[in-house]
Design an enzyme around this catalytic site. Structure first.
Site, mmCIF file in Angstrom:
data_model
loop_
_atom_site.group_PDB
_atom_site.id
_atom_site.type_symbol
_atom_site.label_atom_id
_atom_site.label_comp_id
_atom_site.label_asym_id
_atom_site.label_seq_id
_atom_site.Cartn_x
_atom_site.Cartn_y
_atom_site.Cartn_z
ATOM 1 C CG HIS A 99 21.287 -28.204 -9.582
ATOM 2 N ND1 HIS A 99 21.294 -29.651 -9.450
ATOM 3 C CD2 HIS A 99 20.287 -27.895 -8.641
ATOM 4 C CE1 HIS A 99 20.475 -30.235 -8.906
ATOM 5 N NE2 HIS A 99 19.439 -29.191 -8.306
ATOM 6 C CD GLU A 170 19.685 -28.006 -4.343
ATOM 7 O OE1 GLU A 170 18.412 -27.999 -4.437
ATOM 8 O OE2 GLU A 170 20.169 -28.313 -5.620
HETATM 9 P P1 PGA Z 1 13.960 -32.007 -5.625
HETATM 10 O O1 PGA Z 1 14.994 -31.081 -6.178
HETATM 11 O O2 PGA Z 1 13.149 -31.132 -4.440
HETATM 12 O O3 PGA Z 1 12.953 -32.756 -6.563
HETATM 13 O O4 PGA Z 1 14.480 -33.193 -4.550
HETATM 14 C C1 PGA Z 1 15.773 -30.216 -5.594
HETATM 15 C C2 PGA Z 1 16.787 -29.716 -6.633
HETATM 16 O O5 PGA Z 1 17.358 -30.425 -7.088
HETATM 17 O O6 PGA Z 1 16.940 -28.471 -6.833
#
Ligand code: PGA
Length: 246
Positions: A99, A170
């Site tokens: 992540h 992401e």
């Molecule tokens: P968010 O986070 O939905 O709060 O933008 C997504 C993530 O970091 O997995």
């Protein structure tokens, strides 16, 4: 589209007690709403994993359990770390790896990410490999290059088909900001990921909510959502899933 998959990433939120209240409500509403034909995965903090597993293992509707990280060594003098085998023992079937919050705050690199993906798969866990470009890389037109590199590096120790794996695209600039790519920008990145490695489901994460999920899920290469902030409420997360699978 492959079988859709919705992941709730709680990050460093919720005590064990709060996690248990959430899961009880989630279970109740999940049965009432009859949410079928998709995989539901919860990623609570380490401390709540075992308690949640004890509850969800009794559900008739399967719910997957994910850890938010692991360490790639099997055991040994690594104070504060948790191995893949330890996660399997407490009911995890999935683990989030790489992540951007871990890459940024905890020095995670493509090297450690690849080792973690390998350790996860060797232990029988499904990795949810997170990739995504920064705002600067996006401005410089490097999105595809960065994402393809991270995906290739992340799976570099794995041979063959990756259909048992999940990639979460992401973009860093979209996480917790309320900003998102357009559905067609998203589709383009997901397509490129699908072209660079064989088989994983490719889901999207970054400011997903009840208002934007339907448009994202309409895109053919978008196989699901990884939801952070909006997954902290069981009702909101379930609404996102319901809208997303229609
Ligand atoms: P968010 O986070 O939905 O709060 O933008 C997504 C993530 O970091 O997995």
């Amino acid at each position: 589209m492959a079988r859709p998959c919705f992941v709730a990433n709680w990050k460093m939120n919720k005590t064990v007690e709060e996690s248990i209240s959430y899961i009880r409500l989630f279970q109740e509403q999940c049965t009432t709403l009859s949410i079928q034909n998709c995989d539901l995965i919860l990623a609570p903090p380490y401390t709540a994993l075992f308690s949640i597993w004890k509850i969800i293992s009794g559900f008739s509707r399967p719910i997957g359990l994910a850890a938010q990280n692991l360490y790639y060594e099997a055991d040994g003098p690594y104070t504060g770390e948790i191995s893949a085998r330890m996660l399997c023992e407490i009911g995890c079937q999935y683990v989030i790896i790489g992540h951007s919050e871990r890459r940024i705050h905890f020095g995670e690199t493509d090297f450690s990410v690849a080792a973690k993906v390998h350790a996860a798969i060797s232990a029988g866990l499904t990795p949810i490999l997170c990739v995504g470009e920064s705002a600067k890389e996006r401005e410089d037109g490097k999105t595809i290059e960065v994402v393809q590199r991270q995906v290739k590096e992340g799976f570099c120790k794995i041979e063959g088909d990756l259909s048992h794996c999940i990639v979460a695209y992401e973009p860093i600039w979209a996480i917790g900001t309320g900003k998102t790519p357009t559905p067609s920008e998203l589709e383009q990145v997901h397509q490129k990921i699908a072209q660079s490695v064989r088989g994983p489901r490719v889901i999207y994460g970054g400011s997903v909510n009840e208002g934007n999920v339907a448009a994202f899920m309409k895109e053919p290469h978008v196989d699901g959502m990884l939801v952070g902030g909006a997954s902290l409420s069981a009702e909101t997360f379930l609404n996102i899933i319901q809208v997303g699978i229609q």
